[in-house]
Write a protein that holds these residues in place. Structure first.
Motif, short mmCIF file in Angstrom:
data_model
loop_
_atom_site.label_atom_id
_atom_site.label_comp_id
_atom_site.label_asym_id
_atom_site.label_seq_id
_atom_site.Cartn_x
_atom_site.Cartn_y
_atom_site.Cartn_z
N GLY A 159 -1.05 21.67 -15.19
CA GLY A 159 0.08 21.59 -16.10
C GLY A 159 1.35 21.20 -15.38
N PRO A 160 2.32 20.63 -16.11
CA PRO A 160 3.61 20.24 -15.53
C PRO A 160 4.48 21.47 -15.29
CG PRO A 160 3.61 19.81 -17.89
CD PRO A 160 2.24 20.33 -17.55
N PRO A 161 5.58 21.29 -14.50
CA PRO A 161 6.01 20.05 -13.85
C PRO A 161 5.31 19.82 -12.52
CG PRO A 161 7.61 21.76 -13.42
CD PRO A 161 6.56 22.38 -14.32
N LEU A 162 5.36 18.60 -12.04
CA LEU A 162 4.78 18.24 -10.75
C LEU A 162 5.65 17.18 -10.10
CD1 LEU A 162 2.46 18.27 -8.63
CD2 LEU A 162 1.39 16.43 -9.98
N THR A 163 6.07 17.44 -8.86
CA THR A 163 6.79 16.44 -8.06
C THR A 163 5.86 15.92 -6.97
OG1 THR A 163 8.95 17.44 -8.48
CG2 THR A 163 8.77 16.00 -6.56
N VAL A 164 5.78 14.61 -6.87
CA VAL A 164 4.88 13.98 -5.90
C VAL A 164 5.70 13.07 -4.98
CG1 VAL A 164 2.93 12.42 -5.60
CG2 VAL A 164 2.93 14.04 -7.50
N ASN A 165 5.53 13.25 -3.69
CA ASN A 165 6.17 12.37 -2.70
C ASN A 165 5.20 11.23 -2.37
OD1 ASN A 165 8.62 13.98 -2.19
ND2 ASN A 165 7.15 15.48 -1.43
N ILE A 166 5.55 10.01 -2.74
CA ILE A 166 4.69 8.85 -2.51
C ILE A 166 5.30 8.03 -1.39
CG2 ILE A 166 3.56 6.86 -3.55
CD1 ILE A 166 3.94 8.17 -6.27
N PRO A 195 -4.39 2.95 -11.33
CA PRO A 195 -4.35 3.61 -12.64
C PRO A 195 -4.56 5.12 -12.49
CG PRO A 195 -5.81 1.70 -12.65
CD PRO A 195 -5.48 1.98 -11.22
N ASN A 196 -3.85 5.88 -13.32
CA ASN A 196 -3.99 7.35 -13.33
C ASN A 196 -3.86 7.94 -11.93
OD1 ASN A 196 -4.39 7.50 -16.14
ND2 ASN A 196 -6.56 7.04 -15.89
N TYR A 197 -2.90 7.43 -11.16
CA TYR A 197 -2.70 7.93 -9.80
C TYR A 197 -2.36 9.42 -9.81
CZ TYR A 197 -0.95 8.04 -4.99
OH TYR A 197 -0.75 8.34 -3.66
N VAL A 198 -1.60 9.84 -10.79
CA VAL A 198 -1.28 11.26 -10.97
C VAL A 198 -1.87 11.71 -12.29
CG1 VAL A 198 0.59 12.94 -11.28
CG2 VAL A 198 0.85 11.07 -9.63
N TRP A 199 -2.52 12.87 -12.27
CA TRP A 199 -3.12 13.43 -13.50
C TRP A 199 -2.62 14.86 -13.69
CZ3 TRP A 199 -5.80 11.54 -17.52
CH2 TRP A 199 -6.32 12.47 -18.42
N ILE A 200 -2.04 15.11 -14.86
CA ILE A 200 -1.56 16.44 -15.19
C ILE A 200 -2.22 16.87 -16.50
CG2 ILE A 200 0.45 17.86 -15.73
CD1 ILE A 200 2.14 15.91 -14.13
N GLY A 201 -2.95 17.97 -16.45
CA GLY A 201 -3.63 18.46 -17.64
C GLY A 201 -5.03 18.90 -17.33
N ALA A 202 -5.79 19.18 -18.38
CA ALA A 202 -7.15 19.65 -18.21
C ALA A 202 -8.01 18.60 -17.51
CB ALA A 202 -7.75 19.99 -19.57
N SER A 237 0.85 -1.20 0.00
CA SER A 237 0.00 0.00 0.00
C SER A 237 0.88 1.24 0.00
CB SER A 237 -0.94 0.02 1.21
OG SER A 237 -0.20 0.08 2.43
N PHE A 238 0.32 2.35 -0.47
CA PHE A 238 1.04 3.62 -0.46
C PHE A 238 0.05 4.76 -0.46
CE2 PHE A 238 0.81 2.21 -4.93
CZ PHE A 238 0.18 3.29 -5.53
N TYR A 239 0.56 5.96 -0.16
CA TYR A 239 -0.29 7.16 -0.17
C TYR A 239 0.59 8.37 -0.42
CZ TYR A 239 1.45 8.18 4.54
OH TYR A 239 2.25 8.44 5.61
N SER A 240 -0.04 9.49 -0.66
CA SER A 240 0.68 10.75 -0.81
C SER A 240 -0.12 11.87 -0.17
CB SER A 240 0.93 11.07 -2.30
OG SER A 240 1.59 12.32 -2.42
N LEU A 241 0.57 12.79 0.46
CA LEU A 241 -0.07 13.97 1.04
C LEU A 241 -0.07 15.15 0.06
CD1 LEU A 241 1.42 13.79 4.66
CD2 LEU A 241 -0.82 12.98 3.86
#
Length: 204
Positions: A103-110, A165-172, A92-96
């Motif tokens: 729009g990019p860029p995006l950094t995600v701590n998982i 699936p699609n855990y991160v979404w960047i765009g419209a 299991s995992f999560y992100s705060l």
């Protein structure tokens, strides 16, 4: 008769652990005609010269063999605390962090929140990139949806996988739904959310 048996060398495993035993009992003068195995987990006795038993629940188990000869004489062999069955690891995992931006860029701590009775190794696949660290902090530089997968394996050979699936979404963000063309008055109708990129949804 003198009951005895041999067993596989691997004594510890996770739930759904297969365990092999084989009879080595010695008769006194009359032939042995019955071999009853008790695997100490509430399952029915198994009759046969050898067998493989699958343990379905965590615990420490005795294994007992009772042999009977043609006169009804009985010999018993018990190996106490022979089998040690552990619970499977849970990936299991999560992100705060925000997982959806325009729009990019995006950094995600998982953050890895997996659990196991034994030490784990971690194998990530996030946005098509592999990692072997405990936690990951990928940076996304293009638009789109990015899957996140984590496989955890412990030191006794048990594994578990989680995929989002699609855990991160960047765009419209595109709001959409599936709904039947017709409905009857007073009858409930199922609506399916098919939106892309949202994390909070409000129906009206």
């Amino acid at each position: 008769p003198t009951a005895n048996f041999i067993n596989q060398p691997i004594l510890t495993g996770c739930v759904d652990f297969p365990f092999f035993v084989s009879n080595t009992s010695v008769s006194s003068s009359l032939p042995i005609t019955n071999w009853d195995w008790d695997f100490d987990d509430g399952s029915p006795l198994v009759n046969g010269l050898s067998t493989t038993h699958v343990y379905k629940y965590p615990g420490i188990y005795n294994v007992t063999l009772v042999v009977t000869d043609t006169l009804g004489c009985v010999g018993t062999k018990v190996k106490n605390n022979l089998v040690n069955v552990k619970a499977k690891p849970v990936a299991s995992f999560y992100s705060l962090d925000s997982l959806s931006v325009c729009g990019p860029p995006l950094t995600v701590n998982i953050i890895n929140s997996s659990t196991s009775s034994h030490p784990l190794t971690n194998s990530w696949l996030v946005g098509g990139v592999t990692y072997n660290t405990l936690n990951v902090s990928p940076t996304f530089t293009t638009s789109g949806g990015f899957d996140a997968q984590l496989i955890v394996s412990n030191t006794i050979g048990c594994a578990d996988t989680v995929v989002v699936p699609n855990y991160v979404w960047i765009g419209a963000i595109n709001a959409s739904m599936n709904i039947k063309d017709t409905a009857c008055l007073g009858v409930s109708t199922d609506l399916m959310n098919t939106s892309q990129g949202g994390s909070l949804f409000s129906w009206d």
